[in-house]
Structures are given as C-alpha cells and as structure tokens.
Scaffold this active site. Sequence first.
Site, PDB file in Angstrom:
ATOM      1  N   HIS A   1       4.737  -5.132  11.907  1.00  0.00           N
ATOM      2  CA  HIS A   1       5.082  -3.729  12.123  1.00  0.00           C
ATOM      3  C   HIS A   1       6.576  -3.501  12.304  1.00  0.00           C
ATOM      4  O   HIS A   1       7.072  -2.390  12.065  1.00  0.00           O
ATOM      5  CB  HIS A   1       4.318  -3.193  13.340  1.00  0.00           C
ATOM      6  CG  HIS A   1       4.136  -1.708  13.359  1.00  0.00           C
ATOM      7  ND1 HIS A   1       4.914  -0.845  12.624  1.00  0.00           N
ATOM      8  CD2 HIS A   1       3.249  -0.920  14.034  1.00  0.00           C
ATOM      9  CE1 HIS A   1       4.527   0.408  12.848  1.00  0.00           C
ATOM     10  NE2 HIS A   1       3.524   0.383  13.695  1.00  0.00           N
TER      11      HIS A   1
ATOM     12  N   ASP B   1      -3.867   2.109  -6.444  1.00  0.00           N
ATOM     13  CA  ASP B   1      -4.716   1.806  -7.604  1.00  0.00           C
ATOM     14  C   ASP B   1      -4.186   0.547  -8.289  1.00  0.00           C
ATOM     15  O   ASP B   1      -3.076   0.531  -8.813  1.00  0.00           O
ATOM     16  CB  ASP B   1      -4.694   3.006  -8.564  1.00  0.00           C
ATOM     17  CG  ASP B   1      -5.547   2.795  -9.807  1.00  0.00           C
ATOM     18  OD1 ASP B   1      -6.163   1.717  -9.951  1.00  0.00           O
ATOM     19  OD2 ASP B   1      -5.581   3.723 -10.634  1.00  0.00           O
TER      20      ASP B   1
END
Length: 450
Positions: A165, A380
């Site tokens: 993070h 995608d």
Amino acid sequence: MALITKPLIFNVTRRNPELILPAKPTPHEFKPLSDIDDQEGLRFHVPVIQFYRNIPSVEADPVEVIRKAIAKALVPYYPFAGRLREQAARKLVVECTGEGVMFIEADADVALEQFGDEIRPPVPCLDELLYDVPGSGGIINCPLLLIQVTRLKCGGFIFFLRFNHTMSDGTGIAKFMSAVGEFARGAEAPSIQPIWERHILSARNPPRVTCTHHEYDDVVNNIPIILDDDMVHRSFFFGAPEISALDGRLPPHLHRNCTKFELLTACLWRCRTIALSPDPNEEVRILCVINCRKRFNPPLPAGYYGNAFVLAAAIANAESLSKNPFHYAVELVMKAKTKATEEYVKSVADLMVIRGRPHFTVVGNYAVSDVRHLGFGDVDFGWGKPVYGVPAKGDVGVVPGLSSYYVPFKNKKGENGIIVPISLQKNAMDVFVKELEIMLKNDNENRVVA
C-alpha cells in the site's frame, strides 16, 4: 448459478512461485516515496481479486497471456519491479532493481458457478487463491506485488493481486491492472502513461502543519490487540430502497445535498458505535478515505499512481453519536469531507515529517473507503470485464475490523447497489444487525443482511 448452501471447499494446485521481470531493460535508480505514501498506517499489503468467465471464442491460456502482459507493463511501471529500502528517519525509497514481481500459476478443481449466485466478500478460500509465499509479505526488501492466476475447471479464471500500500492506493493499482489488461489485448503502450512525480505530495521545506488532524491524535494504547479468530465477517447490501429509507430520516434541508456515501457512512458509524458499546464519554471517529487527485489546482496528472488520499476525520463522543437524531452523524460526515483540500493534503505530508510518520488513530476509530469508481470492474485481459472485481476482503491493515469498503454490486434480483463487508466480534455483530434493521425498518425485514 446455484445458491450456496454450505461452505465451498476446493483444491488448488500451484506451480512454484516465480519472478516476472520487465520485458525490457529499465533504469536502476532510487525513487523516494511521497510523504503521503510514507506513513506507518500504509505499511501493509492489500489483496484485490477478479473473477472472469470462460469465453469460448477465446482459446488462449489466461496464465500465459497475463504473464507476458505483466512483463510488458513492468517497463513503464518499472518501480513495481524494484524493492523498498528504508533510509534515515525511516524514509522509504524504491530501489529500481528490476528484480521483478512474484507470480504464481495455479489450477483449481472448481467452477465459477460454484461460488454461487452472488460473489461477495468475504470470498471463500482466499488463502488458496493467493498463496502467501514465505518471505514475500514484508514491506522492506520484498516484492512489491504478488500475483496469482488460477484457472477454473469451467474455463474461467481468477486474477488475484496483492500490493504494497505504500506504493499505490486503489486508484493507482487499478491503473496498473488496466495497463496489464491493455497489453494482454495487444496494445503497444498503456493508454495512460504512468507518472511518478511523488515530490508533488512530499513535505514542504520547512514543513508546517496548518490544519487540525484528528485522524492522527495521540491516544493511549493506540494499537489494541484484537485476534482475527474472534471476528465475524459479514457483508450487507444497500440498494435503492435502503438508501431511500436512510434519506427519509433526514430533515428537508439535507435531502438535496447529502450523497449516498454520506448517508451510508453516517449509518454504519452510528450502528457500529452502538454495537461496540464504548464508554458514553469516549471519543469515536470515522475516517473517510478521500481521493484528492482532483482537489489540487491543477489536478494531479492522470497517470499518477501513488497514494493521493487523506483520511478526513469526523469526531464525536459515543453518547452524542448514539442518542442524537441520525442527521447529527450525517452532518458530521459532510463537514469532515469538506476538509480534504489541497492545503489539507500538504499539511498531512508535513505532519508525517514533523511527527515521525505516525500511524493514524486506531482506538475508537472506523475507516471507510468507497471503491465503486476506481476501475477494478473495468479491467479486461481479453475475457471481458470481471464478474466480480474489487478488494478481496473488507478487513485489511494491522487491526481486524477497523475498515470497510463500499463495493459496487448487483444482487441476484438484478438490483444495483452497494455491498459493504463488516468485521466485528460476534456479540457486537448481533447488536449491529439489530441496529441496522431499526435504521431500515421501513424496508423488508433483514433485506440488507447477508
């Protein structure tokens, strides 16, 4: 898809972990993190999971396609292939070594349909879908990304990524994942070029704290010991009727200006506080994760993939929050959000340097992050958009039960809404559910309860 009636159990066969290196040579250099990146409260890893259906017309192997695409994406995103080092005053820098990111190829004897009508957090068998490679989970001198691609017996697959993070926030890692998807679909370059520029969010010289930051208040025993084994993990669905029921509790002057985020955050904060039953005079906080990219003038560059958020805090004593009308909590949340200005971000960066990079306040705290618009659902790899694509669980960080995500969701009835994973100890969870039902008493009973 059939409804799950019992816990889902399946076997995963994994190949040995490997390192994926950038497809081309990349610079060897040291890049300091910003002072928004470099805070104690971000020194952990975040898991993101994506489920993809089989597309019969696509004959390619998703593991091979994604492996090659990662290598290509690591050329423009080459800092991810490096390792964090800690310098004087605990300052984190990336040494761009080109060592690569960790990758695991796997196969599971389960079909996508077996996950049920609704894939929602907490996702079953997370430890199988992302193997925690020994030695990979540290912050310093460890891979910055761990990725596992698991083929399913139906022809679909699961993409699971864990990221450090301190390197990126949700928006930033979604940009990297989208770039991998573009390379997987044959692109020669990402549509948005990544930009480092971490100096934009680094401390001023000299640093000066110009705002009040209750999110970093010093309190006694700031990091409590809570065992994850004691926690109950559930998720709650909020569609149009639930949001309408909450909105109906507001006085007329708040109807037009109150967002779904503010309604939902105030509701959860209030119900959770009642469930935890703190001392009536104890201060309790809600930390709203606010993306500040567009709050700068000019806005941060589109390709900026570092952490660019602040934790805007609302604060109240437990009795006032629990006993006042609902709009009291809503107005506190609305006011907290207005704090997140460009000056506020700079003040946080300066605070980090002046106070030695403190952890945000944990005692009496609850943090919420809206991930509905970060782009996870648009990634995608050539098999279309994911059936489900968001953080794998709502409970991340050093303290169990501290945080929740607002996840976009369509239930089995086709209703669009928000699903929120909540983690509480069992007794508190029982109270939380009852309080939530009271808040939504004008709706079908138990509608939001998973």
